[in-house]
Design a protein around this motif. Structure first.
Motif, PDB file in Angstrom:
ATOM      1  N   GLU B 123       9.515 -18.525 -21.434  1.00  0.00           N
ATOM      2  CA  GLU B 123       8.411 -17.334 -21.479  1.00  0.00           C
ATOM      3  C   GLU B 123       8.691 -16.572 -20.147  1.00  0.00           C
ATOM      4  O   GLU B 123       7.784 -16.283 -18.859  1.00  0.00           O
ATOM      5  N   ASN B 124       8.631 -15.554 -21.061  1.00  0.00           N
ATOM      6  CA  ASN B 124       9.431 -14.015 -20.758  1.00  0.00           C
ATOM      7  C   ASN B 124       7.756 -13.056 -20.409  1.00  0.00           C
ATOM      8  O   ASN B 124       6.824 -13.687 -21.815  1.00  0.00           O
ATOM      9  N   LEU B 125       7.452 -12.036 -20.149  1.00  0.00           N
ATOM     10  CA  LEU B 125       6.423 -11.544 -20.514  1.00  0.00           C
ATOM     11  C   LEU B 125       6.689 -10.227 -19.701  1.00  0.00           C
ATOM     12  O   LEU B 125       7.441  -9.883 -19.623  1.00  0.00           O
ATOM     13  N   ILE B 126       5.955  -9.278 -21.525  1.00  0.00           N
ATOM     14  CA  ILE B 126       5.913  -7.807 -21.064  1.00  0.00           C
ATOM     15  C   ILE B 126       4.146  -7.576 -21.155  1.00  0.00           C
ATOM     16  O   ILE B 126       3.996  -7.790 -22.163  1.00  0.00           O
ATOM     17  N   THR B 127       3.561  -7.025 -20.283  1.00  0.00           N
ATOM     18  CA  THR B 127       2.646  -6.690 -19.965  1.00  0.00           C
ATOM     19  C   THR B 127       2.143  -5.938 -19.688  1.00  0.00           C
ATOM     20  O   THR B 127       2.644  -4.377 -19.595  1.00  0.00           O
ATOM     21  N   ILE B 128       0.907  -5.412 -20.549  1.00  0.00           N
ATOM     22  CA  ILE B 128       0.366  -4.269 -19.928  1.00  0.00           C
ATOM     23  C   ILE B 128      -1.349  -4.785 -20.027  1.00  0.00           C
ATOM     24  O   ILE B 128      -1.697  -5.901 -20.386  1.00  0.00           O
ATOM     25  N   GLY B 129      -2.352  -4.452 -18.546  1.00  0.00           N
ATOM     26  CA  GLY B 129      -3.287  -4.972 -18.233  1.00  0.00           C
ATOM     27  C   GLY B 129      -3.934  -3.879 -17.000  1.00  0.00           C
ATOM     28  O   GLY B 129      -3.917  -2.605 -16.811  1.00  0.00           O
ATOM     29  N   MET B 130      -4.675  -4.701 -16.671  1.00  0.00           N
ATOM     30  CA  MET B 130      -5.805  -3.034 -16.220  1.00  0.00           C
ATOM     31  C   MET B 130      -6.116  -3.837 -14.668  1.00  0.00           C
ATOM     32  O   MET B 130      -6.282  -5.228 -15.237  1.00  0.00           O
ATOM     33  N   ARG B 131      -6.252  -3.331 -13.564  1.00  0.00           N
ATOM     34  CA  ARG B 131      -6.906  -3.993 -12.635  1.00  0.00           C
ATOM     35  C   ARG B 131      -7.725  -3.008 -11.930  1.00  0.00           C
ATOM     36  O   ARG B 131      -8.050  -1.686 -12.371  1.00  0.00           O
ATOM     37  N   GLY B 132      -9.149  -3.540 -11.207  1.00  0.00           N
ATOM     38  CA  GLY B 132      -9.848  -2.994 -10.249  1.00  0.00           C
ATOM     39  C   GLY B 132      -9.145  -3.430  -8.852  1.00  0.00           C
ATOM     40  O   GLY B 132      -8.573  -4.791  -8.458  1.00  0.00           O
ATOM     41  N   GLY B 133      -9.006  -2.164  -8.249  1.00  0.00           N
ATOM     42  CA  GLY B 133      -8.446  -1.969  -6.883  1.00  0.00           C
ATOM     43  C   GLY B 133      -8.986  -1.397  -5.827  1.00  0.00           C
ATOM     44  O   GLY B 133     -10.646  -0.630  -5.653  1.00  0.00           O
ATOM     45  N   PHE B 134      -9.292  -2.145  -4.827  1.00  0.00           N
ATOM     46  CA  PHE B 134     -10.732  -1.537  -3.201  1.00  0.00           C
ATOM     47  C   PHE B 134      -9.333  -1.462  -2.023  1.00  0.00           C
ATOM     48  O   PHE B 134      -9.293  -3.148  -1.689  1.00  0.00           O
ATOM     49  N   SER B 135      -9.498  -0.810  -1.658  1.00  0.00           N
ATOM     50  CA  SER B 135      -9.360  -0.726   0.135  1.00  0.00           C
ATOM     51  C   SER B 135      -9.770  -0.284   0.895  1.00  0.00           C
ATOM     52  O   SER B 135     -10.770   0.334   0.808  1.00  0.00           O
ATOM     53  N   THR B 136      -9.784  -1.322   2.005  1.00  0.00           N
ATOM     54  CA  THR B 136     -10.225  -0.511   3.803  1.00  0.00           C
ATOM     55  C   THR B 136      -9.604  -0.278   4.834  1.00  0.00           C
ATOM     56  O   THR B 136      -8.817  -0.756   4.816  1.00  0.00           O
ATOM     57  N   PHE B 137      -9.643   0.956   5.425  1.00  0.00           N
ATOM     58  CA  PHE B 137      -8.288   0.870   5.678  1.00  0.00           C
ATOM     59  C   PHE B 137      -9.007   2.083   6.868  1.00  0.00           C
ATOM     60  O   PHE B 137      -9.912   2.908   6.938  1.00  0.00           O
ATOM     61  N   SER B 138      -8.193   3.169   7.973  1.00  0.00           N
ATOM     62  CA  SER B 138      -8.421   3.807   8.603  1.00  0.00           C
ATOM     63  C   SER B 138      -6.902   4.826   8.818  1.00  0.00           C
ATOM     64  O   SER B 138      -5.928   4.509   8.227  1.00  0.00           O
ATOM     65  N   GLN B 139      -7.223   6.241   9.155  1.00  0.00           N
ATOM     66  CA  GLN B 139      -6.494   6.992   9.727  1.00  0.00           C
ATOM     67  C   GLN B 139      -5.982   7.522  10.454  1.00  0.00           C
ATOM     68  O   GLN B 139      -7.406   8.101  11.425  1.00  0.00           O
ATOM     69  N   GLN B 140      -5.040   8.334  10.809  1.00  0.00           N
ATOM     70  CA  GLN B 140      -4.955   8.891  11.820  1.00  0.00           C
ATOM     71  C   GLN B 140      -3.918  10.175  12.387  1.00  0.00           C
ATOM     72  O   GLN B 140      -3.345   9.898  11.228  1.00  0.00           O
ATOM     73  N   LEU B 141      -4.847  11.420  12.551  1.00  0.00           N
ATOM     74  CA  LEU B 141      -3.889  12.643  12.089  1.00  0.00           C
ATOM     75  C   LEU B 141      -3.364  13.026  13.466  1.00  0.00           C
ATOM     76  O   LEU B 141      -3.867  12.874  14.635  1.00  0.00           O
ATOM     77  N   ASN B 142      -2.144  12.451  13.416  1.00  0.00           N
ATOM     78  CA  ASN B 142      -1.098  12.897  13.921  1.00  0.00           C
ATOM     79  C   ASN B 142      -0.898  14.347  15.216  1.00  0.00           C
ATOM     80  O   ASN B 142      -0.729  14.280  16.358  1.00  0.00           O
ATOM     81  N   SER B 143      -1.163  15.026  13.996  1.00  0.00           N
ATOM     82  CA  SER B 143      -0.886  16.882  14.407  1.00  0.00           C
ATOM     83  C   SER B 143      -0.593  17.092  13.041  1.00  0.00           C
ATOM     84  O   SER B 143      -0.624  16.838  12.142  1.00  0.00           O
TER      85      SER B 143
END
Lengths: 186, 254
Positions: B123-143
């Motif tokens: 049951e092994n797999l060698i795969t190719i595939g596609m994804r859609g991704g979505f992210s919600t995040f915050s950023q902090q500028l430290n310096s």
């Protein structure tokens, strides 16, 4: 299947075309300098070259002038004979003072003339890119009497008279080096 | 001389005989295999749930990184799998002129196509595939540092900022390639690479998204890359019997 493989190929080609973005490109507009151009005072449209002008910042770290001519020797590299100069403003203070020494190095002390100009401004730090970080852009203070505010003040501590007879501000906003910010007539 | 000739002809005759008999056996083979029970294979269908060990262990040696990703796939057909990943990342990026932190969650969904022809009950797999991704995040500028190409007044030290940009979102598509191998029972290990294309990137005003959770670091263009190393457990739900059609099909034509 074939569609997926062709998509993969497009992706890899796209990746290989990515530019290296770790080094700040010299052509990227970053912190601008103050650009001053010189004109003939009697015929104001004619640019005029200065003679052996040396520009020294007050309390500069090495006490030496701005290098205008990198190929020159210890004396001549601080001198310019052009009709346009660019001088860096302090990015950690709201004013910068420079001495403009005309005909510097002339053996006849009467020919040498020093004017001192202090520039007053506000600063704003603007994001450029990952590689370049931020840049500082400047806005010269407005001219007003109440409250007292000046974009620059010209003095003559050497007592040899002023050689820059007229300074005309072209723009308060110093955000690029494309055009002269101040025109000097002499 | 005569003897030698006689010998040559006789050997030729001998070699011809097995050559002629070969097609007969070949034609006979598929007929035999059709009846063999080996050609009927049971495929297991179910849900595979795993975790990205690369993200999980990176926090142990990289003090600027904390992250976790759980991933799952569900077998839809013989070759196609529905796949999804859910993750959280907290990454501090220390560039020469900028130091910033990105924190947020992401979700990716899509499919995997198994290109690997398994033998017997593998049951092994060698795969190719596609994804859609979505992210919600915050950023902090430290310096940050001021770039000044004319450091007449000296290089200014880094300026501590601390400005936080919240409510940022980004979306991307990715092409994935991966390998999953069953090591024992229902446990799989695998690794994969992802090529990503940013399609939506809500940048904060006055700054940039230098790192997007799930997308990883951004480049000047909209491309990105990713890597994962997963350990997963397969929960079998039902079985399907499939008859291997490869050998039986050409037989009636001949």
């Amino acid at each position: 299947m074939k569609k997926i493989i062709s998509l993969l190929l497009i992706f890899t080609f796209g990746l290989s075309s990515c530019e290296k973005d770790d080094i700040c490109d010299a052509n990227t507009p970053t912190t601008p300098r103050l650009v001053i151009s010189f004109f003939e005072s009697r015929t104001p449209l004619v640019p005029k070259n200065v003679i052996n002008l040396k520009v020294v910042g007050k309390d500069s770290p090495d006490g030496k002038g701005i290098v205008f001519n990198t190929s020159g020797d210890d004396t001549t590299k601080y001198l310019t004979n052009a009709n346009k100069i660019s001088i860096p403003l302090k990015t950690d203070a709201d004013s910068t003072t420079y001495s403009f020494i005309y005909d510097s190095g002339n053996t006849n002390p009467a020919a040498v003339n020093t004017d001192v100009i202090t520039f007053y401004y506000t600063r704003q730090n603007v994001y450029v890119s990952r590689a370049c970080g931020f840049k500082t852009i400047f806005t010269l203070n407005p001219s007003s009497t109440d409250p007292v505010s000046n974009p620059f003040i010209q003095t003559d501590p050497a007592g040899d008279g002023i050689w820059m007879t007229r300074l005309i501000l072209q723009t308060y906003n110093i955000d690029s080096e494309n055009e002269a910010h101040i025109k000097v007539y002499f | 001389m005569f003897l030698a000739n006689a010998q040559e002809t006789s050997t030729k005759a001998v070699t011809k005989q097995p050559a002629q008999s070969k097609p007969k056996t070949e034609a006979a083979k598929p007929a035999i295999q059709e009846v063999r029970p080996d050609s009927i294979k049971t495929d297991r269908y179910g849900l595979r749930l795993g975790v990205d060990l690369y993200k999980l262990t990176r926090g142990l040696y990289d003090k600027n990184y904390k992250g976790i990703e759980v991933n799952g796939d569900f077998r839809l057909t013989k070759k196609y799998y529905l796949a999804a990943e859910l993750g959280f990342e907290d990454k501090t990026t220390d560039d020469v002129r900028l130091n910033s932190s990105a924190t947020g969650t992401y979700i990716k969904g899509g499919f995997d196509y198994n290109m690997y022809q398994n033998w017997l009950d593998m049951e092994n797999l060698i795969t190719i595939g596609m994804r859609g991704g979505f992210s919600t995040f915050s950023q902090q500028l430290n310096s940050y540092k001021i770039y000044n190409p004319n450091p007449y007044w000296g290089e200014q030290p880094a300026i501590i900022d601390g400005q936080k940009y919240t409510g940022l979102t980004a979306g991307w598509i990715e092409v994935t390639g991966g390998v999953k191998a069953k090591i024992f029972n229902n446990v799989f290990v695998g690794f994969g690479v992802q090529l990503k294309l940013l399609v939506m990137n809500q940048k904060p005003s006055g700054f940039d998204n230098l790192y997007i959770p799930g997308f990883n670091r951004t480049y000047d263009g909209s491309f990105g890359i990713g890597f994962n190393y997963t350990v997963s457990y397969f929960i079998p739900l039902y079985k399907k019997k499939t008859i291997i059609p490869v050998l039986t099909k050409p037989a009636p034509k001949k």
